[in-house]
Design a protein around this motif. Sequence first.
Motif, PDB file in Angstrom:
ATOM      1  N   VAL A   1      46.927  25.812  44.642  1.00 63.58           N
ATOM      2  CA  VAL A   1      47.225  24.788  43.426  1.00 63.58           C
ATOM      3  C   VAL A   1      48.017  25.531  42.318  1.00 63.58           C
ATOM      4  CG1 VAL A   1      45.988  23.409  41.863  1.00 63.58           C
ATOM      5  CG2 VAL A   1      44.872  23.900  44.210  1.00 63.58           C
ATOM      6  N   PHE A   2      49.011  24.779  42.003  1.00 67.01           N
ATOM      7  CA  PHE A   2      49.753  25.249  40.892  1.00 67.01           C
ATOM      8  C   PHE A   2      49.695  24.271  39.559  1.00 67.01           C
ATOM      9  CE2 PHE A   2      51.665  27.223  44.461  1.00 67.01           C
ATOM     10  CZ  PHE A   2      52.023  28.428  44.328  1.00 67.01           C
ATOM     11  N   ASP A   3      49.913  24.961  38.341  1.00 64.22           N
ATOM     12  CA  ASP A   3      50.048  24.015  37.382  1.00 64.22           C
ATOM     13  C   ASP A   3      51.865  23.842  37.095  1.00 64.22           C
ATOM     14  OD1 ASP A   3      50.153  22.747  34.995  1.00 64.22           O
ATOM     15  OD2 ASP A   3      50.348  24.614  33.884  1.00 64.22           O
TER      16      ASP A   3
ATOM     17  N   MET B   1      46.804  28.244  40.116  1.00 63.13           N
ATOM     18  CA  MET B   1      45.541  27.984  39.652  1.00 63.13           C
ATOM     19  C   MET B   1      44.567  28.031  40.772  1.00 63.13           C
ATOM     20  SD  MET B   1      46.632  24.161  38.188  1.00 63.13           S
ATOM     21  CE  MET B   1      44.907  23.686  37.498  1.00 63.13           C
ATOM     22  N   GLY B   2      44.809  28.734  41.711  1.00 62.49           N
ATOM     23  CA  GLY B   2      43.877  29.278  42.761  1.00 62.49           C
ATOM     24  C   GLY B   2      44.292  29.075  44.056  1.00 62.49           C
ATOM     25  N   ASP B   3      43.752  29.323  45.133  1.00 64.32           N
ATOM     26  CA  ASP B   3      43.960  29.294  46.595  1.00 64.32           C
ATOM     27  C   ASP B   3      42.732  29.007  47.361  1.00 64.32           C
ATOM     28  OD1 ASP B   3      43.617  32.241  47.776  1.00 64.32           O
ATOM     29  OD2 ASP B   3      44.635  32.517  45.782  1.00 64.32           O
ATOM     30  N   GLY B   4      42.960  28.834  48.617  1.00 64.23           N
ATOM     31  CA  GLY B   4      41.664  28.784  49.606  1.00 64.23           C
ATOM     32  C   GLY B   4      42.422  28.876  51.174  1.00 64.23           C
TER      33      GLY B   4
ATOM     34  N   MET C   1      36.209  18.126  53.769  1.00 64.28           N
ATOM     35  CA  MET C   1      35.530  19.698  53.241  1.00 64.28           C
ATOM     36  C   MET C   1      35.804  19.653  51.940  1.00 64.28           C
ATOM     37  SD  MET C   1      38.060  22.182  54.926  1.00 64.28           S
ATOM     38  CE  MET C   1      37.942  21.703  56.553  1.00 64.28           C
ATOM     39  N   ILE C   2      35.136  20.425  51.056  1.00 63.54           N
ATOM     40  CA  ILE C   2      35.364  20.541  49.433  1.00 63.54           C
ATOM     41  C   ILE C   2      35.752  22.010  49.286  1.00 63.54           C
ATOM     42  CG2 ILE C   2      34.830  20.773  47.113  1.00 63.54           C
ATOM     43  CD1 ILE C   2      33.209  18.113  47.778  1.00 63.54           C
ATOM     44  N   LEU C   3      36.943  22.631  49.188  1.00 63.40           N
ATOM     45  CA  LEU C   3      37.017  23.971  49.124  1.00 63.40           C
ATOM     46  C   LEU C   3      37.085  24.516  47.691  1.00 63.40           C
ATOM     47  CD1 LEU C   3      40.557  24.208  51.285  1.00 63.40           C
ATOM     48  CD2 LEU C   3      38.067  24.694  52.272  1.00 63.40           C
ATOM     49  N   ARG C   4      36.313  25.779  47.640  1.00 66.44           N
ATOM     50  CA  ARG C   4      36.282  26.406  46.364  1.00 66.44           C
ATOM     51  C   ARG C   4      37.362  27.303  46.230  1.00 66.44           C
ATOM     52  NH1 ARG C   4      31.090  27.872  46.148  1.00 66.44           N
ATOM     53  NH2 ARG C   4      30.662  26.158  45.014  1.00 66.44           N
ATOM     54  N   LEU C   5      38.084  27.056  45.089  1.00 62.69           N
ATOM     55  CA  LEU C   5      39.257  27.763  45.085  1.00 62.69           C
ATOM     56  C   LEU C   5      39.074  29.274  44.769  1.00 62.69           C
ATOM     57  CD1 LEU C   5      41.622  25.152  43.193  1.00 62.69           C
ATOM     58  CD2 LEU C   5      41.799  26.012  45.515  1.00 62.69           C
ATOM     59  N   ARG C   6      39.615  30.163  45.126  1.00 62.59           N
ATOM     60  CA  ARG C   6      39.643  31.842  44.997  1.00 62.59           C
ATOM     61  C   ARG C   6      40.609  32.194  43.822  1.00 62.59           C
ATOM     62  NH1 ARG C   6      40.460  33.723  51.140  1.00 62.59           N
ATOM     63  NH2 ARG C   6      42.450  32.661  50.596  1.00 62.59           N
ATOM     64  N   ASN C   7      40.451  33.274  43.313  1.00 61.48           N
ATOM     65  CA  ASN C   7      41.406  34.169  42.420  1.00 61.48           C
ATOM     66  C   ASN C   7      41.509  33.075  41.294  1.00 61.48           C
ATOM     67  OD1 ASN C   7      41.682  36.223  44.286  1.00 61.48           O
ATOM     68  ND2 ASN C   7      43.106  34.797  45.574  1.00 61.48           N
ATOM     69  N   VAL C   8      40.565  32.251  40.628  1.00 58.69           N
ATOM     70  CA  VAL C   8      40.607  31.590  39.633  1.00 58.69           C
ATOM     71  C   VAL C   8      39.284  31.512  39.006  1.00 58.69           C
ATOM     72  CG1 VAL C   8      40.314  29.497  40.761  1.00 58.69           C
ATOM     73  CG2 VAL C   8      41.902  29.410  38.617  1.00 58.69           C
TER      74      VAL C   8
ATOM     75  N   GLU D   1      38.034  23.052  42.577  1.00 57.93           N
ATOM     76  CA  GLU D   1      37.737  22.788  44.091  1.00 57.93           C
ATOM     77  C   GLU D   1      38.652  21.839  44.467  1.00 57.93           C
ATOM     78  OE1 GLU D   1      32.980  23.408  44.002  1.00 57.93           O
ATOM     79  OE2 GLU D   1      33.590  21.583  43.801  1.00 57.93           O
ATOM     80  N   VAL D   2      39.164  21.806  45.783  1.00 57.10           N
ATOM     81  CA  VAL D   2      39.860  20.696  46.100  1.00 57.10           C
ATOM     82  C   VAL D   2      39.267  20.002  47.487  1.00 57.10           C
ATOM     83  CG1 VAL D   2      42.151  20.172  47.235  1.00 57.10           C
ATOM     84  CG2 VAL D   2      41.978  21.899  45.324  1.00 57.10           C
TER      85      VAL D   2
END
Length: 185
Positions: free
Chosen positions: A72-74, A84-87, A141-148, A152-153
């Motif tokens: 995810v990006f801003d 804004m995080g990844d998974g 599924m709901i993914l919890r973003l890492r490195n942030v 969630e997405v």
Amino acid sequence: MEDKPLGILRVHVKRGINLAIRDSTSSDPYVVVSLGNQKLKTRVINSNCNPVWNEQLTLSIKDVNDSIRLTVFDKDRFSGDDKMGDGEIDMRPFLEAHQMELDFQKLPNGCAIKRIRPGRTNCLAEESSITWSNGKIKQDMILRLRNVECGEVEIMLEWTDGPGCKGLGREGSKKTPWMPTKRLD
């Protein structure tokens, strides 16, 4: 000569939940889904940390051992876009459900075929069900973003045997060329 893909995976990017703030009071998020050299992205949703994209992105699957990466990006106008995080999405449980020796057509609509629990080896925020729905196997599924700090997405996977694809080979056997064999040492 290029190898034929096994099939087509539709990644339905539904929404973001409590995404990180990267501008002064909000963010302008978009999602990039990548697999090997394929890279697809959603549209930008301006000034929203709980965006609803509701977009389908289509990937050609050649190797089931490859993970799908979601980032995810801003969107920024005057500087580089902020991460804004990844998974990562492990496709194997989803594809293994296709190999089960079940007569899917006899299952009731919405029937859960398999459940995957969150763990250290996946980015799931909560238990995910693989279901038989409207004649297709799907996984929400709901993914919890890492490195942030937060975010969630929510996504959904759906497999299609496209024209010219090898398919997953459900000819009455669970063992297919793409499935790893277990060593009994």
